[in-house]
Design an enzyme around this catalytic site. Structure first.
Site: not given
Length: 281
Positions: A138, A66
């Site tokens: 997402h 991330y």
């Protein structure tokens, strides 16, 4: 289609990479998707590397992490450099990240522009190291709807930017995964495969729940037993050896479920191959 397991599936278990690799090899998986947390921990164990995996007939399909698109730029740069170094160490060409952590409809034009600029810089740096940056489809990101995903690709406008096609989350957005995939396939570099018993249970995959050892796993089901029809989705791509996917299982009974899904996946692969052969004749 090359199929991997994810080390994130074993995030709450005390198992070694050596054990996972042996298990993956013995059950005929092609690779391992390495969670960034695990990749950084393994940096202290240099006996495990890409050659060691290759000698077992495996590879790292992707390093999943991330990279922040907001906040302190120096922190983001350091994280980007770290992930790219890990990917190079494991000789995988793919790093996965999220396009922020706020729904596309809630981001202002200025905020989006700043995130796009940051993501373009990430792509520049990754490309310089021979890597592709895969943004995952997402919820609560700039890649949460087909329209925002197309806009993201157009705005970043970088050849290193690709899509990690999380099929369930595309379905969660209300889009038809098969139809959307036909439109974006040329930008897809990897697939995440998981399923749910019913649409109203999708919140089980919310990060706060799924990463918590105490989180509920209710609704998580085997790949071909859920509300999303994976046989229909995979029919056109499952025999393509240039494509890669990961079984992304977050529930309990990790090994039995992954093995069950691998067997069913291989069976479907064979069925589709036979159909293609019959059609060719």
């Amino acid at each position: 289609m090359q199929l991997s397991i994810c080390t994130i599936s074993f995030r709450h278990q005390l198992v070694s990479l050596e054990y996972l690799a042996e298990w993956a090899r013995s059950n005929y998986f092609d690779g391992i998707e390495l969670w960034g947390v695990h990749a950084r921990s393994l940096a202290l164990q240099p006996q495990y590397d890409a050659k060691w995996l290759a000698d077992m007939g495996l590879s790292v399909s992707m390093v999943s992490d991330y990279i922040p698109l907001v906040g302190d730029r120096r922190i983001a740069q350091a994280k980007c450099q770290s992930v790219c170094q890990l990917a190079n160490f494991w000789k995988t060409p793919k790093i996965r990240t999220f396009a922020g952590h706020v729904a596309s409809e809630s981001v202002s034009r200025g905020e989006r522009a700043e995130m796009i600029t940051r993501l373009r810089h990430v792509c520049d740096y990754a490309a310089g190291h021979g890597l592709e940056v895969l943004v995952e489809t997402h919820p609560n990101t700039l890649a949460d709807t087909p329209s925002s995903i197309f806009q993201l690709l157009d705005q970043v406008d970088h050849p290193a930017l690709k899509i990690n096609f999380d099929t369930l989350h595309v379905w969660e957005s209300g889009a038809d995964p098969c139809e959307f995939h036909q439109k974006i396939e040329e930008n897809v570099a990897h697939y995440h495969l998981k399923n749910i018993a019913s649409r109203h249970q999708l919140s089980v995959f919310a990060p706060d729940n799924v990463y918590s050892p105490a989180g509920t796993r209710e609704g998580m089901v085997s790949l071909f037993e859920g509300a999303l029809d994976y046989k229909a989705f995979l029919a056109d791509i499952i025999t393509d050896s240039n494509k890669s996917a990961s079984l992304e299982w977050f529930g309990d009974d990790v090994k039995p479920v992954l093995l069950k899904d691998k067997v069913a996946f291989a069976k479907l692969q064979q069925e589709v191959k036979m159909q293609e052969l019959a059609f060719a004749l």
